[in-house]
Design an enzyme around this catalytic site. Structure first.
Site, short mmCIF file in Angstrom:
data_model
loop_
_atom_site.label_atom_id
_atom_site.label_comp_id
_atom_site.label_asym_id
_atom_site.label_seq_id
_atom_site.Cartn_x
_atom_site.Cartn_y
_atom_site.Cartn_z
N SER A 1 3.78 -2.16 10.21
CA SER A 1 5.23 -2.24 10.42
C SER A 1 5.86 -3.58 10.03
O SER A 1 6.81 -4.04 10.67
CB SER A 1 5.60 -1.87 11.87
OG SER A 1 5.25 -0.53 12.13
N LYS B 1 0.12 4.28 -0.26
CA LYS B 1 -0.49 5.49 0.31
C LYS B 1 -0.23 6.67 -0.61
O LYS B 1 -0.22 6.51 -1.83
CB LYS B 1 0.02 5.71 1.74
CG LYS B 1 -0.09 4.43 2.58
CD LYS B 1 0.20 4.62 4.03
CE LYS B 1 0.04 3.27 4.74
NZ LYS B 1 0.24 3.33 6.16
N ASN C 1 0.88 -1.18 0.00
CA ASN C 1 0.00 0.00 0.00
C ASN C 1 0.92 1.22 0.00
O ASN C 1 1.52 1.55 1.02
CB ASN C 1 -0.88 -0.05 1.25
CG ASN C 1 -1.65 1.24 1.47
OD1 ASN C 1 -1.75 2.07 0.57
ND2 ASN C 1 -2.20 1.40 2.67
N GLU D 1 -4.99 -4.93 10.82
CA GLU D 1 -3.94 -3.93 10.99
C GLU D 1 -4.16 -3.15 12.29
O GLU D 1 -4.97 -2.20 12.31
CB GLU D 1 -3.96 -2.94 9.83
CG GLU D 1 -3.71 -3.57 8.48
CD GLU D 1 -3.13 -2.55 7.50
OE1 GLU D 1 -2.01 -2.75 7.04
OE2 GLU D 1 -3.80 -1.54 7.23
N HIS E 1 -9.24 1.19 5.19
CA HIS E 1 -7.94 1.38 5.84
C HIS E 1 -8.11 2.34 7.02
O HIS E 1 -8.90 3.28 6.95
CB HIS E 1 -6.92 1.94 4.84
CG HIS E 1 -5.53 1.92 5.40
ND1 HIS E 1 -5.09 2.90 6.26
CD2 HIS E 1 -4.51 1.04 5.25
CE1 HIS E 1 -3.84 2.61 6.61
NE2 HIS E 1 -3.47 1.49 6.02
N GLY F 1 3.00 2.23 10.69
CA GLY F 1 3.97 3.31 10.51
C GLY F 1 4.75 3.66 11.77
O GLY F 1 5.42 4.69 11.81
N GLU G 1 -6.45 4.73 8.03
CA GLU G 1 -6.23 6.15 7.71
C GLU G 1 -7.48 6.75 7.06
O GLU G 1 -7.76 7.94 7.23
CB GLU G 1 -4.99 6.29 6.81
CG GLU G 1 -3.72 6.07 7.63
CD GLU G 1 -2.53 5.54 6.85
OE1 GLU G 1 -2.54 5.61 5.60
OE2 GLU G 1 -1.58 5.05 7.50
#
Ligand code: PGA
Length: 253
Positions: free
Chosen positions: A215, A14, A12, A170, A100, A176, A102
């Site tokens: 991660s 992003k 991904n 996730e 996701h 991240g 985010e």
């Protein structure tokens, strides 16, 4: 018995990547995949929308698939700035990530909206990668399994099959940050997700791919990919270059 499920290693990107460097990286990945006699996993890159068509053209006929990072629930219409699943299909995508964290956090997407987007992905004949995961605060309060259970129930539409749906666990606090749950923690969450999928989707739930994300990198991929009920990874930062991504792919080859 644990079903044999073909893993998926998905990148991904992003909001990262400009055309010439991006093309270089996916071509390197496609070349490395072409040298494998019988790769034991599928490989996917989900770049930002402007890169979908050029990247797809660059890897067409190779073992690297291209996917979208999000879509709108409608097929077309007055939705400035949005992209439909049908458009992603038209651009050569095989998969679309939906839900996701985010998107859930930055765009306030609810599980109900995620479910509508997953339905749109299915309607377009693509595979939905549906993301779920608890926050650090929820984990600290011991709510992980309850939170992901509710997200699963609310985000997965009717008609999910092993072919049209991938679930990505996730943990928000691992994305991240360089932090990862222990292999034991991942095993416990994935076993719980598998149990729920089996109860709701029967045999399809047994075979549905269940990715871990947050991660993942070359140095921890072997350990994470060996966990029972982990059928691949959803990778952010470490998917941006072929050099970083390849050791993760190799963990499943
Ligand atoms: P990360 O991102 O690998 O950079 O933690 C994972 C993701 O958000 O899918």
């Amino acid at each position: 018995m644990v079903a044999k499920v073909r893993p998926l290693i998905a990148g991904n990107w992003k909001m990262n990547g400009l055309k010439s460097a991006a093309l270089r990286e996916v071509k390197k990945l496609a070349t490395r995949m072409s040298k494998e006699k019988k790769p034991g996993c599928d490989v996917l890159i989900c770049p930002p929308a402007p890169l979908l068509a050029p990247l797809r053209a660059a890897v067409k006929g190779s073992r690297v698939a291209i996917g979208g990072q999000d879509c709108h629930a409608a097929a077309s219409g007055a939705h400035t700035g949005n992209i439909s699943a049908e458009m992603l299909k038209d651009a050569g995508c095989g998969y679309v990530i939906v839900g996701h964290s985010e998107r859930r956090a930055d765009h306030g997407e609810s599980s109900k909206e995620v479910r509508a987007k997953a339905e749109a992905v299915h309607r377009a004949g693509l595979r939905a990668i549906i993301c779920i995961g608890e926050t650090g605060a929820e984990r600290n309060k011991g709510q992980t399994l309850a939170v992901i259970g509710k997200q699963l129930t609310d985000s997965l539409p009717k008609g999910c099959t092993a072919k049209n749906t991938v679930v990505a666990y996730e943990p928000v606090w691992a994305i991240g940050t360089g932090l990862t749950p222990t292999a034991g923690d991942v095993a416990a969450v994935h076993a719980s997700i598998r149990g729920r999928l089996k109860r709701r989707f029967k045999d399809e739930g047994v075979k549905m791919r269940l990715l871990y994300g947050g991660s993942v990198k070359g140095s921890n991929a072997d350990e994470l990919m060996a966990v029972e009920n982990v059928n691949g990874a959803l990778v952010g930062g470490a998917s941006l270059t072929a050099a970083d991504f390849w050791p993760i792919v190799k963990a499943c080859l």
